[in-house]
Write an enzyme that holds these catalytic residues in place. Sequence first.
Site, mmCIF file in Angstrom:
data_model
loop_
_atom_site.group_PDB
_atom_site.id
_atom_site.type_symbol
_atom_site.label_atom_id
_atom_site.label_comp_id
_atom_site.label_asym_id
_atom_site.label_seq_id
_atom_site.Cartn_x
_atom_site.Cartn_y
_atom_site.Cartn_z
ATOM 1 C CD GLU A 277 34.419 50.153 -34.627
ATOM 2 O OE1 GLU A 277 34.529 50.018 -33.402
ATOM 3 O OE2 GLU A 277 35.326 49.867 -35.421
ATOM 4 C CG HIS A 298 19.177 22.808 -30.894
ATOM 5 N ND1 HIS A 298 18.298 21.760 -30.772
ATOM 6 C CD2 HIS A 298 19.793 22.641 -32.091
ATOM 7 C CE1 HIS A 298 18.394 20.976 -31.847
ATOM 8 N NE2 HIS A 298 19.292 21.500 -32.662
ATOM 9 C CE LYS A 412 38.616 54.055 -27.339
ATOM 10 N NZ LYS A 412 39.296 54.415 -28.560
HETATM 11 O O1 PA5 Z 1 37.867 49.735 -36.676
HETATM 12 C C1 PA5 Z 1 38.426 50.447 -35.873
HETATM 13 O O2 PA5 Z 1 38.988 51.512 -36.196
HETATM 14 C C2 PA5 Z 1 38.500 50.071 -34.405
HETATM 15 O O3 PA5 Z 1 37.750 48.930 -34.121
HETATM 16 C C3 PA5 Z 1 39.925 49.838 -33.990
HETATM 17 O O4 PA5 Z 1 40.479 48.823 -34.768
HETATM 18 C C4 PA5 Z 1 40.034 49.465 -32.505
HETATM 19 O O5 PA5 Z 1 39.405 50.433 -31.722
HETATM 20 C C5 PA5 Z 1 41.496 49.330 -32.099
HETATM 21 O O6 PA5 Z 1 42.157 50.523 -32.343
HETATM 22 P P1 PA5 Z 1 43.728 50.610 -32.374
HETATM 23 O O7 PA5 Z 1 44.224 49.778 -33.488
HETATM 24 O O8 PA5 Z 1 44.009 52.063 -32.590
HETATM 25 O O9 PA5 Z 1 44.236 50.135 -31.038
#
Ligand code: PA5
Length: 435
Positions: A277, A298, A412
Site C-alpha cells: 500500500e 513444496h 469502493k
Molecule cells: O493503511 C491504511 O490506511 C488502510 O489499510 C486502512 O488501515 C484500512 O483501509 C482500514 O481503514 P479504517 O481504519 O479507516 O477503517
Amino acid sequence: MNKSGVELTDEVRKAALDANALLESGKGAGNDFLGWVHLPSSISEAELSDLESTAARLKAKADLVICIGIGGSYLGARAVEEALSSSFKYLHKQHDTRIVYAGNNLSEDYLHDLLEASREYSVAVIVISKSGTTTEPAVAFRIFKEEIERRYGKEEARERIVAITDKSRGALKTLSTQEGYKTYVIPDNVGGRYSVLTPVGLLPLAVAGIDIRALVAGAVHMEQATATDKPFDENPAAVYAAVRNILYRSGKKIEILGSYEPRLQYINEWWKQLYGESEGKEGKGIFPASVTLTADLHSMGQYIQEGERILFETILSVEHPDHETKIDADKDNLDGLNFLAGKRLSEVNAQAELGVQLAHVDGGVPNLRLSIPQISAKMIGQLIYFFERACGISGYMLGINPFNQPGVEAYKKNMFALLDKPGYEEASKEIRKRL
Ligand code: PA5
C-alpha cells in the site's frame, strides 16, 4: 543482513540517507502522516497503564474478544499476537481470553459462523476504524453491536464495547459518543498501516496477554538505531531500503518475505500491506509476496527456483527457538532418519534454510537475510519499527508518497455504485451500462 550480489554505491547510500533525513525533517511527500516516526518514544507510562487496565476490564467480563477492523486496523495486532503466542494456545484446556478477528471481509458465512460460535462465550468487542466509515468493519460492528445488546442489554453492552477511531470525524466516532463507549484515538498523523503501536494494536495485544511494554521498548530501540545520526552501514533500515532499491532497478520486481517459523506468517501479511500500500503507485513499486517455509518449498519452491527471474527473497531468520525438541535414534531405522538422531529440529530447520538460500542464489534469486536472535516482544517491536522506517525510506527513494493510498478508492466507488449507495446515482447508471 547479507547483500548477495548487490553493490552499495556511494550514490545509493546517499539516496537512502537523504530519504531518511526527509522523514525526519518532515519536508517530503505525505508529511502530514509522519506521526509514526517518533511514536514509540512518545508513548507514555500513563497511556500504557490505561490500555492495560481497559484490557483487564474486558478480560474480566469476556472470555472472547472480537476485534473488528481491516487493513492497518487489523493486521498489526494479529501479526504480533500470532508471532508471540503458541501456535496451539487455544488447544490448551486452560487458556486466557480468546481473541478473534472480524470485519476484514464481507463473507456471510464467516460472520454467521463467528456469531454462532461466539454464543458459547461471554463476549466483548473492540471496533477499530480510523476513518470510521469503512464498509467491512462497519457491517460487522452493526451485527455484533446488535448481538451484544440483545444478549446483555444496552447498558451492559456499553461496558463490553471499546471503539478506536478518529478524535472527531466519522460515523464510528459519532456512534461511540452517542452510545457512551470507551474510545481511544488514532492520531491524525498516523496512517492505518503505521498504527500498530497506537491503541489500534496495543489494546488487542494487551487483551491477548502480550507484553506491550516490551514491544514498545523494542520499537524505541529501533527508532534510535535508525535515526539520522546513524551512518549508513549502522542503520539497518537504510541498508535494507537501499538494497531493495538496487534490486528493483535491476529488474527484480517481486520481493518474497519468508520465514521458517509458521507463527510469523501474519508478520508476512502485515508487511505485505505496509509495503504494497505504501509503494505500489504511479506504475512503480516492488510487489510484496510471501512464503511460509518449509511448507511453501513444496508449492512455490519450484517457481522461485526456476520461474521468471524477477524475484528476490528476504528471509526473516530466527536464530534460537523458544523450546527444545530432539529427534531420537530408532533401533530399526525403517524411516532412514537415524542420520538426524540426537539433533534438535532447529538444526535441521537451519540447514534447510541454508540449503534453500544457496539453491535460490544459484537459481538467480538474490537473498537477503534479516536475522533476529529469538521471537520475543522486544524483537518484534524492533522488527515492526525497522520495517516501517525502511518502508518510508524506500518509498522516498522510489519518488512516491509512501503515506497515501489513492488506489484503494477505485473498488469502493464501484461497490457503492453497484449497491446503490445514496450519492452514487450517476456512478450506478454508468457502471450498469458495463454489465
Ligand atoms: O493503511 C491504511 O490506511 C488502510 O489499510 C486502512 O488501515 C484500512 O483501509 C482500514 O481503514 P479504517 O481504519 O479507516 O477503517
